[in-house]
Design a protein around this motif. Structure first.
Motif, mmCIF file in Angstrom:
data_model
loop_
_atom_site.group_PDB
_atom_site.id
_atom_site.type_symbol
_atom_site.label_atom_id
_atom_site.label_comp_id
_atom_site.label_asym_id
_atom_site.label_seq_id
_atom_site.Cartn_x
_atom_site.Cartn_y
_atom_site.Cartn_z
ATOM 1 N N VAL A 34 -12.330 12.782 -0.330
ATOM 2 C CA VAL A 34 -10.813 12.814 -1.033
ATOM 3 C C VAL A 34 -10.908 11.716 -2.158
ATOM 4 N N GLN A 35 -11.611 10.624 -1.530
ATOM 5 C CA GLN A 35 -12.077 9.624 -2.562
ATOM 6 C C GLN A 35 -11.944 10.293 -4.141
ATOM 7 N N ASP A 36 -13.518 11.160 -4.097
ATOM 8 C CA ASP A 36 -14.305 11.580 -5.528
ATOM 9 C C ASP A 36 -12.355 11.797 -5.893
ATOM 10 N N GLY A 37 -12.006 13.304 -4.907
ATOM 11 C CA GLY A 37 -11.688 14.496 -5.182
ATOM 12 C C GLY A 37 -10.192 13.374 -6.168
ATOM 13 N N LEU A 38 -9.647 12.628 -5.240
ATOM 14 C CA LEU A 38 -8.002 11.544 -5.619
ATOM 15 C C LEU A 38 -8.369 11.347 -7.378
ATOM 16 N N LEU A 84 0.899 -1.645 -12.395
ATOM 17 C CA LEU A 84 1.306 -1.383 -10.985
ATOM 18 C C LEU A 84 -0.424 -0.363 -10.673
ATOM 19 N N TYR A 85 -0.901 0.783 -11.575
ATOM 20 C CA TYR A 85 -2.237 0.991 -11.718
ATOM 21 C C TYR A 85 -3.531 0.047 -11.345
ATOM 22 N N ASN A 86 -3.078 -0.735 -12.390
ATOM 23 C CA ASN A 86 -4.318 -1.683 -12.570
ATOM 24 C C ASN A 86 -3.574 -2.712 -10.839
ATOM 25 N N PHE A 87 -2.743 -2.806 -10.860
ATOM 26 C CA PHE A 87 -3.187 -3.807 -9.716
ATOM 27 C C PHE A 87 -3.084 -2.937 -8.679
ATOM 28 N N ILE A 88 -3.249 -2.094 -8.027
ATOM 29 C CA ILE A 88 -3.499 -1.333 -7.105
ATOM 30 C C ILE A 88 -5.308 -1.463 -7.327
ATOM 31 N N GLU A 156 17.461 17.231 -8.388
ATOM 32 C CA GLU A 156 16.268 17.264 -7.852
ATOM 33 C C GLU A 156 14.993 16.688 -8.274
ATOM 34 N N LYS A 157 14.772 16.456 -9.606
ATOM 35 C CA LYS A 157 13.340 16.248 -9.993
ATOM 36 C C LYS A 157 13.556 14.980 -9.832
ATOM 37 N N ARG A 158 14.449 13.864 -9.955
ATOM 38 C CA ARG A 158 14.666 12.770 -9.088
ATOM 39 C C ARG A 158 14.366 12.619 -7.885
ATOM 40 N N LYS A 159 14.560 13.507 -7.131
ATOM 41 C CA LYS A 159 14.468 13.159 -5.615
ATOM 42 C C LYS A 159 13.286 13.675 -5.292
ATOM 43 N N ASN A 160 12.779 14.344 -6.062
ATOM 44 C CA ASN A 160 11.197 14.313 -5.315
ATOM 45 C C ASN A 160 10.444 13.347 -5.885
ATOM 46 N N LEU A 161 10.352 12.548 -7.361
ATOM 47 C CA LEU A 161 9.585 11.175 -7.396
ATOM 48 C C LEU A 161 10.259 10.236 -6.381
ATOM 49 N N GLU A 162 11.498 10.480 -5.901
ATOM 50 C CA GLU A 162 11.460 8.829 -5.338
ATOM 51 C C GLU A 162 10.569 9.538 -3.801
ATOM 52 N N THR A 163 10.595 11.296 -3.543
ATOM 53 C CA THR A 163 9.968 11.421 -2.409
ATOM 54 C C THR A 163 8.855 10.344 -2.481
ATOM 55 N N VAL A 164 8.119 11.274 -3.955
ATOM 56 C CA VAL A 164 6.553 11.270 -3.493
ATOM 57 C C VAL A 164 5.918 9.482 -3.792
ATOM 58 N N LEU A 165 7.150 8.683 -4.365
ATOM 59 C CA LEU A 165 6.634 7.245 -4.468
ATOM 60 C C LEU A 165 6.944 6.668 -3.388
ATOM 61 N N SER A 166 8.130 7.390 -2.255
ATOM 62 C CA SER A 166 7.810 6.464 -0.678
ATOM 63 C C SER A 166 7.903 5.621 -0.531
ATOM 64 N N THR A 167 8.545 4.623 0.657
ATOM 65 C CA THR A 167 7.632 3.663 1.087
ATOM 66 C C THR A 167 8.162 3.086 2.077
ATOM 67 N N ALA A 168 8.990 4.344 3.538
ATOM 68 C CA ALA A 168 9.492 4.776 4.198
ATOM 69 C C ALA A 168 8.246 4.930 5.341
ATOM 70 N N VAL A 169 7.909 4.857 6.042
ATOM 71 C CA VAL A 169 7.468 4.828 7.487
ATOM 72 C C VAL A 169 7.789 6.060 8.395
ATOM 73 N N LEU A 202 -1.798 6.443 -4.103
ATOM 74 C CA LEU A 202 -1.201 5.759 -4.683
ATOM 75 C C LEU A 202 -0.756 5.549 -6.218
ATOM 76 N N GLN A 203 -2.056 5.000 -6.331
ATOM 77 C CA GLN A 203 -2.357 5.283 -7.893
ATOM 78 C C GLN A 203 -2.128 6.924 -9.002
ATOM 79 N N ASN A 204 -2.546 7.877 -7.794
ATOM 80 C CA ASN A 204 -2.334 9.421 -8.191
ATOM 81 C C ASN A 204 -0.753 10.165 -8.519
#
Length: 318
Positions: A34-38, A84-88, A156-169, A202-204
């Motif tokens: 999975v790591q290689d694929g990502l 952010l990408y470089n920090f990760i 809808e697009k805003r909600k999608n990105l909020e879900t993709v970048l969510s930090t909720a458990v 996360l970088q993806n």
């Protein structure tokens, strides 16, 4: 996301569930795949985003008046994304370095099953009072999420990105897990290869968000423009009536029009009664007659483009 990206995400979820049962070599191998694929997916998305940004640059070169604002915004998005990408990326290397030592190689992780490295790098020592890299990462993701969604008008697009970048458990993981912080849920006792895979995902997600915003900016950059979809040849004479011994003069031009946006034509202060721009008037009296007016067309952003014109015609006596 593409079907390939969705498949990678599904594999990641399945492997995470398996990890809770048994950290076997098969599971670790699965995370490596999975790591290689990502990582490959990240390279593809990065190249696509670079192409989108290059289009913003090209538009700005042709039309700085309209393009500069969007290029400046795009430059902001690219800068924050890269930060952010470089920090990760640096966190991934620190985890592998903690697991494998100074000779760490990101492409060949030896101690993939090390469950201490991620905790050491991402979580603060008990009683230290320090925030830890995991909390710093969560804060940066939340700031980035707020930043990129501010460029999207579509809910809808805003909600999608909020879900993709969510930090909720995730609540469905059980009450015991929901008591943990996001960083504890993500990295506490997590095998090295799993932690690296999580960070690559996360970088993806970050690159995906960048692409969505850049694509929206490209859509916005020409919202007010007319879209030319038909080009015809026209002959525009100085006069349709000439007398013997004089010259006939006409300009032959290519005229580009947008058939999806019918203009509104006004002649001598009155609006034409048709959508074809055809001006017809009776000729009961000989003479030369001047006329003038303007053409208006409504852009998709609500702005009106206006162009003035003037001409004349001659009526000869019988």
């Amino acid at each position: 996301m593409s079907p390939r990206e969705k498949m990678i995400n599904l594999m990641y979820i399945v492997l995470t569930a398996m990890l809770a049962l048994n950290v076997s070599s098969d599971v670790l191998n699965g995370f490596s795949q999975v790591q290689d694929g990502l990582a490959r997916s990240n390279r593809t998305i990065t190249a696509r985003n670079q192409s989108l940004y290059a289009q913003l640059q090209a538009f700005n070169e042709k039309n700085p008046e309209k393009g500069k604002m969007w290029l400046d915004k795009g430059t902001q998005v690219v800068g924050e994304t890269d930060k952010l990408y470089n920090f990760i990326d640096s966190l991934k290397f620190e985890i592998v370095k903690t697991a494998d030592g100074e000779e760490a190689d990101m492409s060949n992780i030896r101690n993939r099953d090390n469950t201490e490295a991620a905790s050491i790098v991402m979580l603060p020592p008990q009683g230290s009072g320090r925030p830890g890299n995991g909390k710093m990462l969560r804060t940066q993701i939340e700031k980035y999420r707020q930043f990129v969604t501010s460029f999207l008008d579509d809910p809808e697009k805003r909600k999608n990105l909020e879900t993709v970048l969510s930090t909720a458990v995730p609540k469905e993981r059980g009450e015991e897990l929901t008591k943990k912080t996001w960083e504890e849920y993500m990295f506490d006792n997590m095998p090295c290869i799993a932690a690296v895979t999580l960070l690559t995902k996360l970088q993806n997600d970050v690159r995906y968000a960048e692409g969505e915003v850049l694509n929206q900016m490209l859509t916005n950059v020409d919202l007010g423009d007319l879209r030319v979809n038909l080009v015809n040849a026209f002959v525009v004479p100085d006069s349709r009536i000439v007398m013997r011994g004089t010259k006939y003069s006409a300009q032959i031009v290519l005229a580009a029009i947008d058939t999806t946006q019918r203009p509104v034509v006004y002649v001598n202060g009155g609006r034409l009664g048709n959508n074809n721009g055809i001006y017809e008037v009776g000729t009961s009296k000989a003479g030369t007659y001047d006329y003038s007016g303007w053409i208006e067309v409504l852009g998709r952003d609500g702005t009106v483009t206006r162009r003035d014109f003037k001409s004349s015609y001659t009526v000869m006596p019988r």
